[in-house]
Write a protein that holds these residues in place. Sequence first.
Motif, mmCIF file in Angstrom:
data_model
loop_
_atom_site.group_PDB
_atom_site.id
_atom_site.type_symbol
_atom_site.label_atom_id
_atom_site.label_comp_id
_atom_site.label_asym_id
_atom_site.label_seq_id
_atom_site.Cartn_x
_atom_site.Cartn_y
_atom_site.Cartn_z
ATOM 1 N N GLY A 55 5.727 -4.759 -1.431
ATOM 2 C CA GLY A 55 5.642 -4.181 -0.037
ATOM 3 C C GLY A 55 4.781 -2.726 -0.288
ATOM 4 N N LEU A 56 4.733 -2.655 -1.562
ATOM 5 C CA LEU A 56 3.549 -1.243 -1.159
ATOM 6 C C LEU A 56 2.078 -0.738 -0.427
ATOM 7 N N VAL A 57 1.529 -1.683 -0.123
ATOM 8 C CA VAL A 57 0.626 -2.504 0.622
ATOM 9 C C VAL A 57 0.904 -3.768 1.507
ATOM 10 N N THR A 58 -0.208 -2.770 3.189
ATOM 11 C CA THR A 58 -0.216 -3.782 3.856
ATOM 12 C C THR A 58 -1.971 -4.245 4.594
ATOM 13 N N SER A 59 -2.228 -5.546 4.989
ATOM 14 C CA SER A 59 -3.423 -5.624 4.442
ATOM 15 C C SER A 59 -3.615 -5.837 6.876
ATOM 16 N N GLU A 60 -4.873 -6.485 6.913
ATOM 17 C CA GLU A 60 -5.019 -6.110 7.903
ATOM 18 C C GLU A 60 -6.729 -7.095 8.293
ATOM 19 N N LYS A 61 -6.516 -8.532 8.679
ATOM 20 C CA LYS A 61 -8.363 -8.806 8.295
ATOM 21 C C LYS A 61 -8.135 -8.429 9.768
ATOM 22 N N THR A 62 -10.043 -8.884 9.940
ATOM 23 C CA THR A 62 -11.121 -8.172 11.055
ATOM 24 C C THR A 62 -11.987 -10.078 10.631
ATOM 25 N N GLY A 63 -12.271 -10.331 11.402
ATOM 26 C CA GLY A 63 -13.495 -11.137 10.814
ATOM 27 C C GLY A 63 -13.236 -11.746 9.100
ATOM 28 N N PRO A 69 8.706 2.175 -0.066
ATOM 29 C CA PRO A 69 8.886 1.963 -1.055
ATOM 30 C C PRO A 69 8.832 2.877 -2.673
ATOM 31 N N LEU A 70 7.686 3.627 -1.981
ATOM 32 C CA LEU A 70 7.951 4.991 -3.610
ATOM 33 C C LEU A 70 8.599 6.084 -3.150
ATOM 34 N N ASP A 71 9.648 5.631 -1.978
ATOM 35 C CA ASP A 71 10.529 6.579 -1.179
ATOM 36 C C ASP A 71 11.988 6.221 -2.121
ATOM 37 N N HIS A 72 11.630 4.541 -1.996
ATOM 38 C CA HIS A 72 12.939 4.451 -3.346
ATOM 39 C C HIS A 72 12.839 4.733 -4.156
ATOM 40 N N LEU A 73 11.576 4.178 -4.587
ATOM 41 C CA LEU A 73 11.536 4.253 -5.827
ATOM 42 C C LEU A 73 12.107 6.013 -6.721
ATOM 43 N N ASP A 74 11.187 6.802 -5.741
ATOM 44 C CA ASP A 74 11.883 7.995 -6.244
ATOM 45 C C ASP A 74 13.192 8.786 -5.611
ATOM 46 N N THR A 75 13.892 8.299 -4.556
ATOM 47 C CA THR A 75 15.624 8.535 -4.991
ATOM 48 C C THR A 75 16.748 7.795 -5.970
ATOM 49 N N TRP A 76 15.705 6.906 -6.440
ATOM 50 C CA TRP A 76 16.329 6.416 -8.026
ATOM 51 C C TRP A 76 16.091 7.026 -9.262
#
Length: 116
Positions: free
Chosen positions: A63-71, A82-89
């Motif tokens: 869940g750290l990255v998303t991707s989009e395909k164009t052509g 997810p980095l915010d959740h990690l920081d909280t932990w």
Amino acid sequence: MPKHSDGSGGGLDGVFHALSDPTRRQVVERLAQGPATTSDLARPFDMALPSFAQHLHVLERAGLVTSEKTGRVRTYRLVPQPLDHLDTWLAAQRTRWTRRLDQLDALLYDLKEQQQ
């Protein structure tokens, strides 16, 4: 509290697993500057594109990255939550250990005072 998992996907375990590899950490650092294509992300690394794509897949499953395909071009973007959740932990762990070390410090001070 952030969700935990078996390390194969999202949650803290997945984030820790994804960030355990230096290549993936470098990709996250690069994506913090803005979106990038697979080729742009892979360029600094000395590995075959299919091997590099596996790293991107791990980051995406965590869940750290998303991707989009164009052509034929796939572009990746950082997902900061997810980095915010990690920081909280990590902050909770830091607080817990600071409290424990403060208690130890007080105990050692009391023992020293009793010996004098």
